[in-house]
Design an enzyme around this catalytic site. Structure first.
Site, PDB file in Angstrom:
ATOM      1  N   CYS A  37      44.601  47.893  -8.098  1.00  0.00           N
ATOM      2  CA  CYS A  37      45.682  47.179  -8.363  1.00  0.00           C
ATOM      3  C   CYS A  37      45.380  45.694  -8.738  1.00  0.00           C
ATOM      4  CB  CYS A  37      46.448  47.324  -7.221  1.00  0.00           C
ATOM      5  SG  CYS A  37      48.307  46.825  -7.302  1.00  0.00           S
ATOM      6  N   TYR A  38      45.479  44.769  -7.761  1.00  0.00           N
ATOM      7  CA  TYR A  38      45.320  43.335  -8.258  1.00  0.00           C
ATOM      8  C   TYR A  38      43.933  43.169  -8.500  1.00  0.00           C
ATOM      9  CZ  TYR A  38      44.551  38.349  -7.796  1.00  0.00           C
ATOM     10  OH  TYR A  38      44.254  37.001  -8.050  1.00  0.00           O
TER      11      TYR A  38
ATOM     12  N   GLU B  71      43.292  54.870  -1.998  1.00  0.00           N
ATOM     13  CA  GLU B  71      42.933  54.787  -0.530  1.00  0.00           C
ATOM     14  C   GLU B  71      43.865  55.141   0.294  1.00  0.00           C
ATOM     15  OE1 GLU B  71      43.356  52.269  -2.567  1.00  0.00           O
ATOM     16  OE2 GLU B  71      44.438  50.330  -1.490  1.00  0.00           O
TER      17      GLU B  71
ATOM     18  N   GLY C 101      46.100  43.063  -3.659  1.00  0.00           N
ATOM     19  CA  GLY C 101      46.654  41.928  -3.201  1.00  0.00           C
ATOM     20  C   GLY C 101      48.138  41.505  -3.666  1.00  0.00           C
TER      21      GLY C 101
ATOM     22  N   HIS D 125      46.658  53.179  -6.058  1.00  0.00           N
ATOM     23  CA  HIS D 125      46.082  52.920  -4.782  1.00  0.00           C
ATOM     24  C   HIS D 125      45.297  54.233  -4.292  1.00  0.00           C
ATOM     25  CE1 HIS D 125      47.062  48.869  -3.639  1.00  0.00           C
ATOM     26  NE2 HIS D 125      48.282  49.170  -4.003  1.00  0.00           N
TER      27      HIS D 125
ATOM     28  N   ASP E 214      37.505  51.000  23.804  1.00  0.00           N
ATOM     29  CA  ASP E 214      36.216  49.972  23.100  1.00  0.00           C
ATOM     30  C   ASP E 214      35.370  49.764  24.467  1.00  0.00           C
ATOM     31  OD1 ASP E 214      37.517  50.237  20.904  1.00  0.00           O
ATOM     32  OD2 ASP E 214      38.501  48.332  20.996  1.00  0.00           O
TER      33      ASP E 214
ATOM     34  N   LYS F  39      37.968  51.685  14.971  1.00  0.00           N
ATOM     35  CA  LYS F  39      38.393  52.240  16.100  1.00  0.00           C
ATOM     36  C   LYS F  39      38.172  53.894  16.140  1.00  0.00           C
ATOM     37  CE  LYS F  39      41.258  51.557  19.806  1.00  0.00           C
ATOM     38  NZ  LYS F  39      40.911  50.384  20.556  1.00  0.00           N
TER      39      LYS F  39
END
Ligand code: XMP
Length: 519
Positions: free
Chosen positions: A84-85, A173, A53, A171, A230, A375
């Protein structure tokens, strides 16, 4: 099924963390950082991740969880990983110290792993990671060990195996941390002991069964089918579950791409054999309402309202002939309904037959079979369901369509010019075999006339801008560095073949600071 909760502290990557975990085979959901602890207790997660964040933990109003939060996870042996945060927050709550660093660390860095531990299991002693922070931990709380350092960051990762609390300053990710997936995998399987249960094959069968049960043997369903990924996937799932008791409504708003209304009808009516596919031609109404409208948000508003009106009218008409229409299906996906602190324009945009006002005797119950999916999961399901590539792999297209790709007021003539140019662009991109590597490729109509020369004649025509971007989630995007010969071919063809355009420019802006669309 095992669930991992990602608590969102405002980082731009909260959805990315969730997607990574699901790709690795465990179901994950996002909640805001201030979610009620009682709710978490009811969900009984197998593990929790605190996202990054933009805040600093020592600022008064920065997002926090209560002390009881970690007491609950520790007591119940629920592992928590801070990123991180989140890494700073766990440490602060446990009594460590965090300070602002003189120099912000940003970009690729080497970490040195200090001692064998489960988080970094099967990694080398030195690895590359992606850092982006201005704060760092200066003092560890009692009971914690330093797991990794970098040249400038003395506590780049820590852990406390007794309390099952872990933190990484970097990070894992993002794809810029090459072994990030192994780190997340270690956390979810080796530390949190999750079972690999999230797989899409089983999801399809289960969902079809659930739809059958929810709708019952006689009721009918109405669906707004746009031909996008979708709504197409929802349509095919429903069609498999209840056959011709599905009534799909396709509205031609006059703002579609070249041949789109023909292709969508061909796919659903001819190829997929949908019997109750209702085509509504509302082009004139939309264009009449949009006449002379300049402001982009006003265009969006008019298009949204008119769509609802047209859809409602058709629904009421069908309802008269089919009183057993009891459900309204929608292609809502997970990011559409989960607000994160960073909401992308894409997720905030209209998917809204939410606001239908139907007569009292026509109360429709909403079903949203894709509401938990991302998605890319929807795409994969679409492929497994045998939906043609033209639909599943198609670039995103905004709800307001070509109206936001014509600057200023729109009319039929401009739409026709843009459609032709865009058709050529897509044809060339597909011929070059790069369509699937691109996030979006499209033309924009700039209502500026400039001078040109065609044969012996001077021309005075409009400009077409080509916008082609690479991206993974539309939050950020880079213009594609295409081959000049290909760009030349597109420009030559557009100028030669599209009457009304005598100049083509290539957009070389990235997002941020520019956006993908022009309006
Ligand atoms: P921007 O232009 O904000 O676009 O960089 C990000 C993504 O969102 C799509 N987009 C929209 N989608 N209705 C939609 O359904 C809209 O009004 C809208 N505006 C932008 C855009 O195509 C891109 O993929």
């Amino acid at each position: 099924m095992d669930i991992i909760i990602v608590l969102d502290f405002g980082g731009q990557y909260a959805h990315l963390i969730t997607r990574r975990i699901r790709d690795l085979g465990v179901y994950a959901e996002i909640y805001p950082y201030d979610v009620d602890l009682e709710k978490i207790k009811r969900i009984k997660p197998k593990a929790i991740i605190f996202s990054g964040g933009p805040g600093s933990v020592y600022e008064e109003n920065s997002p926090k969880v209560s002390k009881q939060f970690l007491e609950y996870t520790i007591e119940n042996r629920i592992p928590v990983l801070g990123i991180c945060y989140g890494h700073h927050l766990i440490m602060q709550l446990q009594g460590g110290k965090i300070k602002l660093k003189a120099k912000k660390e940003y970009g690729r860095t080497n970490i040195l792993i200090l001692e064998p531990n489960l988080i970094f299991d099967s990694l080398e002693k030195e690895e590359i990671v992606w850092m982006s922070h201005g704060d760092q931990i200066t003092e560890l709380a009692a009971g914690f060990k330093v797991y990794a350092i970098t040249e400038t960051c003395p506590i780049a990762a820590y852990g406390n195996q007794n309390k099952l609390l872990f933190g990484v300053q970097f990070h894992p990710e993002v794809s810029n941390t090459p072994k990030g997936n192994i780190i997340i995998e270690n956390f979810i399987y080796k530390i949190a002991d999750c079972k690999k249960e999230w797989e899409l094959e089983g999801w399809i069968d289960k969902t079809i069964e659930k739809i059958k049960k929810d709708i019952g043997p006689n009721n009918k369903v109405i669906l707004g089918l746009s031909g996008g990924v979708d709504s197409s996937v929802v349509a095919v799932l429903l069609h498999k579950a209840i056959g011709d008791r599905l009534h799909s409504i396709f509205v031609n708003n006059g703002l579609l791409r070249k041949n789109e209304e023909i292709e969508v009808q061909e796919t659903f009516k001819s190829k997929l054999r949908f019997k109750n596919f209702h085509y509504v031609d509302a082009e004139d109404l939309f264009l009449k309402r949009l006449k002379d409208i300049e402001d982009p948000e006003e265009k969006r508003r008019i298009i949204g309202h008119t769509f609802i009106e047209v859809f409602e009218n058709k629904t009421v008409e069908l309802g008269k002939a089919n009183p057993d229409i009891k459900f309204l299906a929608q292609g809502t996906i997970y990011p559409d309904r989960v607000e994160t602190s960073v909401t992308s324009k894409a997720s905030a945009k209209i998917k809204s037959h939410h606001n239908l006002t139907l007569p009292d005797n026509m109360m429709l119950e909403i079903i949203e079979p894709l509401k938990d999916l991302y998605k890319d999961e929807v795409r994969r399901i679409g492929m497994r369901l045998g939906i043609p590539d033209e639909i599943v792999a198609r670039h995103p297209f905004p709800g307001p369509g070509l109206a936001v790709r014509i600057i200023g007021p729109i009319n039929k003539e401009k739409l026709e010019i843009l459609r032709e140019a865009d058709g050529i662009l897509i044809e060339e991109i597909k011929k070059a075999g790069i369509y699937e590597n691109l996030w979006q490729a499209f033309c924009v109509f700039l209502p500026l006339k400039t001078v040109g020369i065609m044969g012996d004649y001077r021309t005075y025509e409009y400009i077409c801008s080509i916008r082609i971007v690479e991206s993974t989630d539309a939050m950020t995007a880079n213009f594609a560095k295409l081959d000049m010969d290909l760009l030349e071919k597109m420009s030559t063809r557009i100028i030669n073949e599209v009457k009304g355009i005598n100049r083509v420019v290539y957009d070389i802006s990235n997002k941020p600071p520019s956006t993908i669309e022009y309006e």
